[in-house]
Design an enzyme around this catalytic site. Structure first.
Site, mmCIF file in Angstrom:
data_model
loop_
_atom_site.group_PDB
_atom_site.id
_atom_site.type_symbol
_atom_site.label_atom_id
_atom_site.label_comp_id
_atom_site.label_asym_id
_atom_site.label_seq_id
_atom_site.Cartn_x
_atom_site.Cartn_y
_atom_site.Cartn_z
ATOM 1 N N LYS A 242 55.549 32.410 4.136
ATOM 2 C CA LYS A 242 55.753 30.958 4.007
ATOM 3 C C LYS A 242 54.596 30.187 4.665
ATOM 4 O O LYS A 242 53.444 30.569 4.517
ATOM 5 C CB LYS A 242 57.106 30.568 4.618
ATOM 6 C CG LYS A 242 58.245 31.444 4.095
ATOM 7 C CD LYS A 242 59.603 30.936 4.464
ATOM 8 C CE LYS A 242 60.643 31.950 4.035
ATOM 9 N NZ LYS A 242 61.990 31.425 3.998
ATOM 10 N N GLU B 299 67.993 35.638 -4.703
ATOM 11 C CA GLU B 299 68.052 35.125 -3.339
ATOM 12 C C GLU B 299 69.081 34.003 -3.266
ATOM 13 O O GLU B 299 68.768 32.846 -3.590
ATOM 14 C CB GLU B 299 66.691 34.571 -2.925
ATOM 15 C CG GLU B 299 65.583 35.582 -2.948
ATOM 16 C CD GLU B 299 64.430 35.140 -2.053
ATOM 17 O OE1 GLU B 299 64.205 35.806 -1.042
ATOM 18 O OE2 GLU B 299 63.805 34.122 -2.353
ATOM 19 N N GLY C 32 67.024 32.453 5.352
ATOM 20 C CA GLY C 32 66.657 31.894 6.662
ATOM 21 C C GLY C 32 67.843 31.481 7.510
ATOM 22 O O GLY C 32 67.684 30.760 8.490
ATOM 23 N N GLU D 40 62.743 27.381 -1.827
ATOM 24 C CA GLU D 40 62.155 26.221 -1.138
ATOM 25 C C GLU D 40 61.316 25.383 -2.102
ATOM 26 O O GLU D 40 61.213 24.167 -1.954
ATOM 27 C CB GLU D 40 61.348 26.713 0.077
ATOM 28 C CG GLU D 40 62.295 27.190 1.177
ATOM 29 C CD GLU D 40 61.814 28.420 1.938
ATOM 30 O OE1 GLU D 40 60.605 28.694 1.957
ATOM 31 O OE2 GLU D 40 62.684 29.117 2.514
ATOM 32 N N HIS E 123 60.583 30.047 -5.833
ATOM 33 C CA HIS E 123 61.263 30.324 -4.562
ATOM 34 C C HIS E 123 62.197 29.141 -4.268
ATOM 35 O O HIS E 123 61.894 28.003 -4.606
ATOM 36 C CB HIS E 123 60.238 30.499 -3.436
ATOM 37 C CG HIS E 123 60.870 30.951 -2.163
ATOM 38 N ND1 HIS E 123 61.469 30.067 -1.288
ATOM 39 C CD2 HIS E 123 61.035 32.184 -1.631
ATOM 40 C CE1 HIS E 123 61.962 30.751 -0.263
ATOM 41 N NE2 HIS E 123 61.719 32.039 -0.454
ATOM 42 N N ASN F 262 57.315 37.489 2.646
ATOM 43 C CA ASN F 262 56.926 36.109 2.370
ATOM 44 C C ASN F 262 56.709 35.396 3.702
ATOM 45 O O ASN F 262 57.664 35.120 4.416
ATOM 46 C CB ASN F 262 58.049 35.437 1.558
ATOM 47 C CG ASN F 262 57.789 33.957 1.338
ATOM 48 O OD1 ASN F 262 56.672 33.488 1.513
ATOM 49 N ND2 ASN F 262 58.831 33.224 0.956
ATOM 50 N N SER G 252 67.941 36.901 4.475
ATOM 51 C CA SER G 252 68.237 37.446 5.812
ATOM 52 C C SER G 252 68.281 38.974 5.843
ATOM 53 O O SER G 252 69.128 39.560 6.518
ATOM 54 C CB SER G 252 69.535 36.837 6.357
ATOM 55 O OG SER G 252 69.396 35.432 6.475
#
Ligand code: PEP
Length: 250
Positions: free
Chosen positions: A10, A170, A176, A99, A97, A8, A214
């Site tokens: 992003k 996730e 991240g 985010e 996702h 991904n 991560s």
């Protein structure tokens, strides 16, 4: 079941940078891509067409979109439709996702519309789920995962073919941050997701479950070896061909 190794990207990379990374990745992996692995690149929309050109003729490589809006077309400024993703060469698309959920405020009922609409349009859907740190501390992981799965798949036919749907676990606090969940925690969460999928879907035993948070070259092998881990979804460590190729081949 083939393991899905997803990158991904992003909101990173220009058209040319994305093409270059895709090209370097294909060269680095070369003919070593095992037959039981698939590679999925999920670049920003502006780079989809450029990246798909780099993947032409390469077996086992796929393209995905990071998001879409659940309508055929219309006055939805800034959005993209499933048909436009398919037209750009995508096979897969992410839905929910973390985010999108936590930065852009997308809710489970809206995500449920996306899942069913994307599937109807012919995309393979990767539904992302995962708990926030406070939910983990309060011992509510299973409650959160159950809600996100049940609501996210609420409108989806229980006979959806297993190969059309992927679930990505996730944990939000691991995305991240450089902090990876312990192997035991990943194992528990994936086992739990598997049991819920079996209850909810007729082919729930074969829906792939990815881990994300991560993932790096040095932890990928132990994660991918766990039961019910059918691939990985990688952000930061997928931006460079060198590190993502090591993950793909781990
Ligand atoms: C992600 O973007 O889904 C992700 C898991 O990011 P990272 O690998 O950087 O944690």
């Amino acid at each position: 079941m083939k393991k899905l190794m997803a990158a991904n990207w992003k909101m990173f990379k220009t058209w040319e940078e994305a093409r270059q990374t895709a090209r370097e990745l294909v060269v680095a992996v070369g003919s070593s891509l095992p037959g039981d692995r698939e590679v999925l690149l999920i670049p920003p929309f502006t780079a989809l067409r450029g990246v798909v050109e780099m993947l032409a003729g390469e077996d086992g490589y796929f393209l995905g979109g990071q998001n879409f809006y659940p309508e055929v077309q219309g006055a939805f400024t800034g959005e993209i439709s499933p048909d436009q993703l398919l037209d750009a060469g995508c096979t897969y698309a992410l839905v929910g996702h973390s985010e999108r959920r936590h930065v852009l405020g997308e809710k489970d009922d809206f995500l449920a519309r996306k899942v069913v609409f994307g599937l109807e349009k012919g995309l393979k859907i990767i539904l992302c789920i995962g708990e926030k740190i406070e939910e983990r501390k309060e011992g509510r992981i299973q409650e959160v995962l159950t809600r996100q799965l049940e609501m996210g798949l609420e409108k989806t036919d229980k006979d959806v073919p297993a190969m059309d749907l992927v679930v990505a676990y996730e944990p939000v606090w691991a995305i991240g941050t450089g902090e990876t969940a312990e192997l035991e925690d990943i194992s528990h969460a994936h086992g739990f997701i598997r049991s819920r999928l079996k209850e909810m879907l007729s082919q729930g035993d074969q829906v792939r479950i990815l881990y994300g948070g991560s993932v790096k070259p040095d932890n990928c092998q132990s994660i991918i070896g766990l039961d019910n881990v059918d691939g990985v979804l990688v952000g930061g460590a997928s931006l460079k061909a060198d590190s993502f190729s090591q993950i793909v081949l781990a």
